[in-house]
Scaffold this active site. Structure first.
Site, mmCIF file in Angstrom:
data_model
loop_
_atom_site.group_PDB
_atom_site.id
_atom_site.type_symbol
_atom_site.label_atom_id
_atom_site.label_comp_id
_atom_site.label_asym_id
_atom_site.label_seq_id
_atom_site.Cartn_x
_atom_site.Cartn_y
_atom_site.Cartn_z
ATOM 1 N N GLU A 37 0.867 -1.165 0.000
ATOM 2 C CA GLU A 37 0.000 0.000 0.000
ATOM 3 C C GLU A 37 0.914 1.228 0.000
ATOM 4 O OE1 GLU A 37 -2.759 0.330 3.276
ATOM 5 O OE2 GLU A 37 -3.538 2.231 2.498
ATOM 6 N N ARG A 263 5.178 -12.810 9.663
ATOM 7 C CA ARG A 263 5.868 -11.571 9.345
ATOM 8 C C ARG A 263 7.175 -11.488 10.106
ATOM 9 N NH1 ARG A 263 3.779 -6.360 9.865
ATOM 10 N NH2 ARG A 263 2.012 -7.089 8.698
ATOM 11 N N LYS A 273 4.035 0.614 9.827
ATOM 12 C CA LYS A 273 4.099 1.859 9.063
ATOM 13 C C LYS A 273 3.500 3.021 9.850
ATOM 14 C CE LYS A 273 2.978 0.092 4.875
ATOM 15 N NZ LYS A 273 2.509 0.116 3.495
HETATM 16 P P1 ATP Z 1 2.095 -2.272 8.292
HETATM 17 O O1 ATP Z 1 1.409 -3.380 9.022
HETATM 18 O O2 ATP Z 1 3.398 -1.853 8.838
HETATM 19 O O3 ATP Z 1 1.193 -1.101 8.001
HETATM 20 P P2 ATP Z 1 1.453 -3.482 5.883
HETATM 21 O O4 ATP Z 1 1.430 -4.941 5.962
HETATM 22 O O5 ATP Z 1 0.146 -2.815 5.974
HETATM 23 O O6 ATP Z 1 2.484 -2.893 6.894
HETATM 24 P P3 ATP Z 1 1.684 -3.333 3.094
HETATM 25 O O7 ATP Z 1 2.155 -2.229 2.241
HETATM 26 O O8 ATP Z 1 0.266 -3.709 3.027
HETATM 27 O O9 ATP Z 1 2.134 -2.978 4.557
HETATM 28 O O10 ATP Z 1 2.594 -4.607 2.872
HETATM 29 C C1 ATP Z 1 2.896 -5.147 1.615
HETATM 30 C C2 ATP Z 1 3.257 -6.589 1.789
HETATM 31 O O11 ATP Z 1 4.365 -6.729 2.680
HETATM 32 C C3 ATP Z 1 2.099 -7.384 2.365
HETATM 33 O O12 ATP Z 1 1.996 -8.608 1.669
HETATM 34 C C4 ATP Z 1 2.516 -7.601 3.794
HETATM 35 O O13 ATP Z 1 1.968 -8.778 4.297
HETATM 36 C C5 ATP Z 1 4.041 -7.656 3.691
HETATM 37 N N1 ATP Z 1 4.646 -7.269 4.949
HETATM 38 C C6 ATP Z 1 4.421 -6.143 5.657
HETATM 39 N N2 ATP Z 1 5.117 -6.151 6.801
HETATM 40 C C7 ATP Z 1 5.817 -7.307 6.823
HETATM 41 C C8 ATP Z 1 6.727 -7.910 7.751
HETATM 42 N N3 ATP Z 1 7.060 -7.315 8.894
HETATM 43 N N4 ATP Z 1 7.245 -9.123 7.438
HETATM 44 C C9 ATP Z 1 6.927 -9.719 6.281
HETATM 45 N N5 ATP Z 1 6.088 -9.216 5.377
HETATM 46 C C10 ATP Z 1 5.527 -8.027 5.633
HETATM 47 MG MG MG Z 2 -1.384 -3.856 4.656
#
Ligand code: ATP
Ligand code: MG
Length: 558
Positions: A37, A263, A273
């Site tokens: 995102e 994760r 984020k």
């Molecule tokens: P946050 O929870 O920090 O807001 P997010 O998961 O919402 O992060 P996205 O931009 O949606 O951020 O993430 C893109 C991809 O990266 C998704 O498939 C998500 O599952 C993966 N991802 C995000 N954080 C991690 C992590 N700590 N370890 C592994 N994969 C991750």
């Molecule tokens: Mg997300």
């Protein structure tokens, strides 16, 4: 059920599933995607997901898409879209032609929503967000049906079209799937598909004032792109039945499947984020690329080689149970890579002046220094030795304890690549602090060895006084002082000593001359990289990482 775990590097339960699918002839090609995102910069957790998705596409016949999940215009910005692409490339992966945006599918998603309404599988709800929340029930109690749940198809279509046309205010109505308010899985209790949001979207501008939810947009985007394995993190496990429900009910062009992995969590680090955005907005750090940030932009600026990140995510593997990885493991991978690749130089972080009394005034000589101890192809360089030098202040003690072998009055040490020197005198200022040392050198020890075979116990780095260049050196420590910082009150866990500035350092001339963006090893100090804050008169170097490896020792101890 037994939990599958990563058993060997490069093999994990997801790759096993894919191999089995290929063996059974389910797919000719494996298609994955990385779906960020664009509401912030990528962090090292994303590196794990990128390496997994793009790695699979390299190892198996297939491809990996970069898809922006840009369904919430309120938080999303072009700056993030640009930085994410730069970071994926920097990490070493390439999506080729396969760059996509969920917003490209807004028309199709809308048509499918109308189809759900026509099939009696979706309705417009006039309840407030709060009312919807309160009627959703709990893990132990079923939810209650909305009073608007049994609207006719005609009324629903009319209201949904008017939502799209902009007739209603934000939050006035939502479109919900009509599934089951008593479902054991709360995600199936009539989830929201569309909400009203009068907001400018970075790509679709003002074309839309209703936006699809993640749950509704994600699987359908996967299906449109022909994704075979939609890999996400564990918190989406409970969303999978909903993912499958949409794929079953809608006339989608393919049937993707969702798989979940754990994760990445790291000690001393927060990878949310929301928190990272707040760190930037509240000024706790100097920006998304502050070298203390766990973002890829921060790590790049800090001199972390992308190969070290790739190695790190390979070593931690992919598992189905959440865990916390010791940040020392990351540091170990960075150190290992830099030890192999970084050229050696000399820099004095806290200088102390030395005058070699028996070295002729006005004379200098060029000594040869090697650039990498294990890589002859890195070559050598010249460094000018003369009567005045700087050594590291910490390498001298006037009244040393027993095991201090570096410079002290009467003691002899080796100056790297140069000579043996002996301290003969100490000059102090009015406050009684040592400001200069007087030494003598032994001309017979040129190159650092005595012909009579006598030994010294210390070899010290130094820089010439005349030609070394003043520099600022920034030492970074963990951003958080707490090994498991509290995301809901992170400010309390910030490390007040996360940045230490050494404003009066001196580097050998070749360091200042190089405009290299590659990190170097400053001998006995660590790995450093030139920072973008450098000015023509004063270069700035950031410490990527120190030399000492506490992690390897801990592992060895067991
Ligand atoms: P946050 O929870 O920090 O807001 P997010 O998961 O919402 O992060 P996205 O931009 O949606 O951020 O993430 C893109 C991809 O990266 C998704 O498939 C998500 O599952 C993966 N991802 C995000 N954080 C991690 C992590 N700590 N370890 C592994 N994969 C991750
Ligand atoms: Mg997300």
């Amino acid at each position: 059920m037994t939990e599958p775990v990563a058993t060997e590097v490069g093999r994990d339960f997801i790759r096993d599933i894919i191999q089995a699918d290929l063996d059974q002839g389910k797919y000719r090609e494996i298609v994955t995607r990385f779906p960020p995102e664009p509401n912030g910069y990528l962090h090292i957790g994303h590196a794990k997901s990128i390496a997994l998705n793009f790695g699979i596409a390299q190892e198996f016949p297939g491809r990996c898409h970069l898809r922006f999940d840009d369904t919430n215009p309120v938080k999303e910005e072009q700056e993030y879209i640009d930085s994410i692409q730069a970071d994926v490339r920097w990490l070493g992966f390439d999506w080729g032609k396969n760059l996509f945006f969920a917003s490209d599918y807004f028309d199709r998603l809308y048509e499918w929503a109308e189809q759900l309404i026509r099939d009696g599988l979706a309705y417009v709800d006039d309840q407030t967000q709060e009312e919807i929340r309160l009627s959703r029930g709990t893990l132990t109690e079923p939810g209650r049906n909305s009073p608007f749940r049994d609207r006719t198809v005609e009324e629903n279509l009319d209201l949904f079209r008017r939502m799209k046309a902009g007739e209603f205010a934000n939050g006035a109505r939502v479109l919900r799937a009509k599934i089951d308010m008593a479902a054991g899985n709360i995600n199936l209790r009539d989830p929201v598909l569309y909400r009203i949001l009068h907001a400018h979207h970075p790509r679709t501008g003002n074309a839309w004032c209703i936006y699809p939810s993640y749950d509704y947009a994600h699987g359908q985007s996967d299906a449109i792109e022909g994704i075979t394995h939609s890999i996400c993190t564990l918190e989406f496990e409970d969303h999978r039945p909903l993912y499958d429900w949409f794929i079953e009910k809608l006339p989608v062009p393919s049937e993707p499947h969702q798989y979940e992995f754990a994760r990445l969590n790291l000690t001393y680090t927060l990878l949310s984020k929301r928190v990272l955005t707040q760190l930037v907005r509240e000024g706790h750090v100097a920006g998304w690329d502050d070298p203390r940030m766990p973002t890829m932009a921060g790590m790049r600026r800090r001199g972390v080689p992308p190969a070290a990140l790739r190695e790190f995510v390979k070593r931690i593997g992919v598992a189905k149970a959440n865990s916390v990885v010791d940040v020392g493991m990351l540091e170990f991978c960075i150190r290992e890579e830099l030890n192999r690749t970084a050229q050696r130089r000399m820099a004095v972080l806290k200088p102390l002046k030395v005058v070699i009394e028996n070295y002729p005034e006005g004379q200098t000589e060029e000594l040869e220094a090697i650039n990498h101890p294990d890589d002859a192809s890195a070559g050598t360089r010249k460094i000018a030795f003369g009567r005045e030098l700087y050594i590291e202040r910490d390498d001298f003690m006037e009244n040393p304890p027993k095991k201090f072998f570096r410079l002290s009055p009467g003691n002899e040490v080796r100056l790297r690549y140069a000579y043996f020197v002996k301290c003969t005198g100490v000059i102090k200022n009015e406050a009684g602090e040592v400001v200069e040392l007087r030494c003598t050198y032994d001309p017979a020890t040129k190159g650092g060895n005595a012909p009579d075979g006598r030994k010294v116990k210390a070899t010290m780095h130094w820089v010439p006084a005349a030609t070394s260049v003043p520099a600022e050196i920034r030492i970074y420590n963990q951003l958080f002082a707490n090994p498991s910082p509290d995301a809901s009150n992170f400010a309390a866990d910030l490390n007040p000593e996360s940045l230490e500035i050494l404003a009066d350092a001196r580097v050998e001339p070749s360091v200042a001359e190089s405009n290299a963006t590659e990190p170097m090893q400053f001998e006995r100090q660590g790995y450093f990289v030139r920072d973008k804050d450098s000015t023509p008169g004063k270069p700035v170097f950031s410490r990527t990482i120190g030399l000492r490896d506490t992690f390897a020792k801990e592992v060895a101890k067991g």
